[in-house]
Design an enzyme around this catalytic site. Structure first.
Site, PDB file in Angstrom:
ATOM      1  N   SER A   1       0.801   4.399 -11.821  1.00 51.01           N
ATOM      2  CA  SER A   1       0.584   3.145 -11.086  1.00 51.01           C
ATOM      3  C   SER A   1      -0.774   3.159 -10.405  1.00 51.01           C
ATOM      4  CB  SER A   1       1.668   2.967 -10.024  1.00 51.01           C
ATOM      5  OG  SER A   1       2.926   2.836 -10.623  1.00 51.01           O
TER       6      SER A   1
ATOM      7  N   ARG B   1      -3.448   2.852  -2.359  1.00 50.46           N
ATOM      8  CA  ARG B   1      -2.026   3.020  -2.046  1.00 50.46           C
ATOM      9  C   ARG B   1      -1.409   1.731  -1.494  1.00 50.46           C
ATOM     10  NH1 ARG B   1       1.043   7.478  -2.632  1.00 50.46           N
ATOM     11  NH2 ARG B   1      -0.154   9.216  -3.430  1.00 50.46           N
TER      12      ARG B   1
ATOM     13  N   HIS C   1      -0.927  -0.474  -4.494  1.00 47.03           N
ATOM     14  CA  HIS C   1       0.174   0.119  -5.250  1.00 47.03           C
ATOM     15  C   HIS C   1       1.532  -0.275  -4.651  1.00 47.03           C
ATOM     16  CE1 HIS C   1       2.938   3.738  -5.455  1.00 47.03           C
ATOM     17  NE2 HIS C   1       2.844   3.407  -6.704  1.00 47.03           N
TER      18      HIS C   1
END
Lengths: 215, 215
Positions: A7, A32, A35
């Site tokens: 991812s 992040r 994500h």
């Protein structure tokens, strides 16, 4: 692990194709958050004071306290890795004395929880993480005005009533390093992603593998 | 309370100005999701089978089990109001036998948690809530293929690896009522907002006030 890595690689690739290239370690934070939200708008909304990432990592390395506004943020933080660094994650929103004091003081429980953490001495040198309640962020800023010195405030409340404004106030102050988002967007997964990005950078891959084996 | 009501009024107003008018009770679901994310794109992304909201409300009224994939979803659900209806919120992702079985079966812990809930009989007639892990949604769909019959599947995993595809599979099946989001977006706050919207509609305002007083 494998899914997370794939991812993050997709996020990194799409950011590059959209013309967004961030320097490390900030890139890890942005990646992040995207994500966790699948929302590339955060590439433009995420802001931080220049020293924020390093200040947060230094505090984590010293096993600092992490204080969250709500349980959704608390349970998302990688408590195992935080504990491996000597730290602990706290949330006082449902502590019985906090609930009672909130009623008495006319504060929200989330704000009273931050006041409680300050009274316990957990904010000085700690990381304050606000993913939900603008009232909790306002209380953290009041504590700063009173002389309390967190190592870092991660302030990303989401919503329509004082979320954007309380974050502007956070970004306008120059006393405590901060990470935030412009506008209404934010939320628990954004807060969690920021903290866990810092934790992962501090713990590092080698240490992570050892943690996995010992899991 | 007051802040939530003001926020929802702003969301309702902005939806109207953007030309979005949803029928009740669906409007309540959409409004709460946007309230939790400050992302109006969910007005177009949120989808449900025609009977989904009523099926979920009927199950809640009967005190059904609610099974979540991750703890961030579990702790966000209004457990007090669910308990007042006779229900309970479960999440097995960190149960020691689930962690061990996940390793043995080569499943993610989130998927094994759903399998565990099915084995306990909690999925039949219950509400499955997936806010994070596509693998957990895939497991819920496998259980449906085996004859397990949840009252409702709320499947809104977020991300870049099988999130959109697993949700398409959910929306393509015609056996179990479902609420979902198209594409990559979703997440724990979306899942929580959907469940809490249903719970609030079932508990109703009068009952809510009584709960507040007894709080």
């Amino acid at each position: 692990m494998d899914i997370a890595e794939r991812s993050l690689a997709i996020v990194r690739d799409e950011l590059r194709r959209r013309g967004w290239v961030f320097p490390l370690p900030w890139a890890q934070v942005v990646e992040r958050v995207i994500h966790s939200t699948a929302d590339f708008e955060f590439a433009t909304l995420l802001k931080a004071s220049p020293e924020a990432v390093e200040a947060g990592m230094a505090a984590l390395r010293q096993g600092c306290a992490i204080v969250t506004d709500v349980h959704m943020v608390r349970v998302g933080i990688d408590a195992r890795r935080v504990a491996a660094l000597g730290g602990q994650v706290h949330c006082f929103i449902t502590a019985p004395d906090v609930v009672a004091a909130a009623r008495a003081n006319g504060l929200t429980r989330a704000a009273q929880g931050i006041r409680h953490a300050a009274a316990q001495g957990l904010l000085d040198g700690g990381i304050v993480v606000i993913g939900n309640a603008p009232t909790a962020l306002r209380e953290a800023l009041r504590q700063v005005e009173k002389g309390v010195r967190p190592a870092l405030i991660i302030g990303v409340p989401v919503g329509f009533v004082d979320a954007a404004e309380s974050k502007e106030a956070l970004m306008a102050q120059a006393t405590v390093p901060w990470i935030s988002t412009q506008g209404r967007k934010g939320g628990s997964p954004v807060a969690v992603a920021i903290v866990n990005a810092l934790v992962r950078m501090v713990v590092g891959e080698e240490r992570e593998e050892r943690l996995e084996i010992g899991d």
